[in-house]
Design a protein around this motif. Structure first.
Motif, PDB file in Angstrom:
ATOM      1  N   VAL A 138       0.837  -1.206   0.000  1.00 21.02           N
ATOM      2  CA  VAL A 138       0.000   0.000   0.000  1.00 21.02           C
ATOM      3  C   VAL A 138       0.868   1.250   0.000  1.00 21.02           C
ATOM      4  N   LEU A 139       1.946   1.249   0.772  1.00 20.47           N
ATOM      5  CA  LEU A 139       2.832   2.409   0.790  1.00 20.47           C
ATOM      6  C   LEU A 139       3.493   2.623  -0.572  1.00 20.47           C
ATOM      7  N   CYS A 168      -8.604  -1.124  -8.338  1.00 15.39           N
ATOM      8  CA  CYS A 168      -8.216  -2.453  -7.847  1.00 15.39           C
ATOM      9  C   CYS A 168      -7.347  -2.337  -6.592  1.00 15.39           C
ATOM     10  N   GLN A 169      -6.445  -1.364  -6.598  1.00 18.04           N
ATOM     11  CA  GLN A 169      -5.600  -1.144  -5.425  1.00 18.04           C
ATOM     12  C   GLN A 169      -6.460  -0.777  -4.218  1.00 18.04           C
ATOM     13  N   THR A 226      -8.842  -2.098   0.973  1.00 20.88           N
ATOM     14  CA  THR A 226     -10.003  -2.266   1.844  1.00 20.88           C
ATOM     15  C   THR A 226     -10.023  -3.661   2.456  1.00 20.88           C
ATOM     16  N   GLN A 227      -9.774  -4.673   1.643  1.00 24.08           N
ATOM     17  CA  GLN A 227      -9.752  -6.051   2.159  1.00 24.08           C
ATOM     18  C   GLN A 227      -8.689  -6.210   3.245  1.00 24.08           C
ATOM     19  N   TRP A 228      -7.508  -5.692   2.966  1.00 27.68           N
ATOM     20  CA  TRP A 228      -6.428  -5.811   3.938  1.00 27.68           C
ATOM     21  C   TRP A 228      -6.747  -5.038   5.199  1.00 27.68           C
ATOM     22  N   TRP A 274      -6.985  -6.236   9.354  1.00 27.56           N
ATOM     23  CA  TRP A 274      -6.000  -5.811  10.346  1.00 27.56           C
ATOM     24  C   TRP A 274      -6.659  -5.544  11.689  1.00 27.56           C
ATOM     25  N   THR A 275      -5.904  -5.786  12.744  1.00 27.03           N
ATOM     26  CA  THR A 275      -6.347  -5.413  14.086  1.00 27.03           C
ATOM     27  C   THR A 275      -6.220  -3.897  14.225  1.00 27.03           C
ATOM     28  N   GLU A 276      -6.792  -3.358  15.275  1.00 27.41           N
ATOM     29  CA  GLU A 276      -6.672  -1.912  15.509  1.00 27.41           C
ATOM     30  C   GLU A 276      -5.209  -1.513  15.664  1.00 27.41           C
TER      31      GLU A 276
END
Length: 135
Positions: A39-40, A89-90, A95-97, A101-103
């Motif tokens: 993502v980065l 798509c990214q 969003t899925q990732w 993820w936890t907080e």
């Protein structure tokens, strides 16, 4: 060869330049670290309008229910005759990732994003504060 073992994930991660030090408040998995990096990498390649869209999405995810834009909801529900572009798509993968993820992992991602672009994260915090009516 009893002494020959495959490299550990920590060793592999270090070879890729991924920080793997696990402090009591940082428990991101190897997969999550890869998702952060991905993502980065996308973020650094996005133009201003894409970053703005990502900012709005990030704020909406940070304070769900507070940011309720009917127009934004309708945009996501539109039927399109063409396939999604790479940016769309990214954002879907993001969003899925993010949802998995936890907080704590989400906070770690924001910290990594802040290292890459402090001004962007400052805008994020301002946007979150605006949803609470404190700005």
């Amino acid at each position: 060869m009893s002494g020959s073992r495959p490299p550990s994930l920590v060793h592999l991660a270090n070879g890729l330049g991924i920080a793997t030090t696990q402090s009591p408040d940082h428990h991101s998995s190897f997969v999550t670290l890869q998702e952060y990096r991905c993502v980065l990498s996308w973020f650094l390649g996005w133009g201003p309008s894409q970053r703005q869209q990502f900012l709005e999405d990030l704020i909406a995810k940070a304070v769900p229910g507070k940011v309720c834009s009917l127009l934004a909801q309708l945009t996501t529900m539109q039927v399109k005759d063409k396939p999604p572009n790479i940016f769309e798509c990214q954002l879907r993968l993001w969003t899925q990732w993010f949802e998995s993820w936890t907080e704590e992992e989400r906070n770690t991602f924001i910290t990594r994003l802040e290292e890459a672009d402090p001004a962007f994260v400052a805008q994020f915090y301002t946007g979150v504060a605006c949803t609470a009516g404190t700005v």
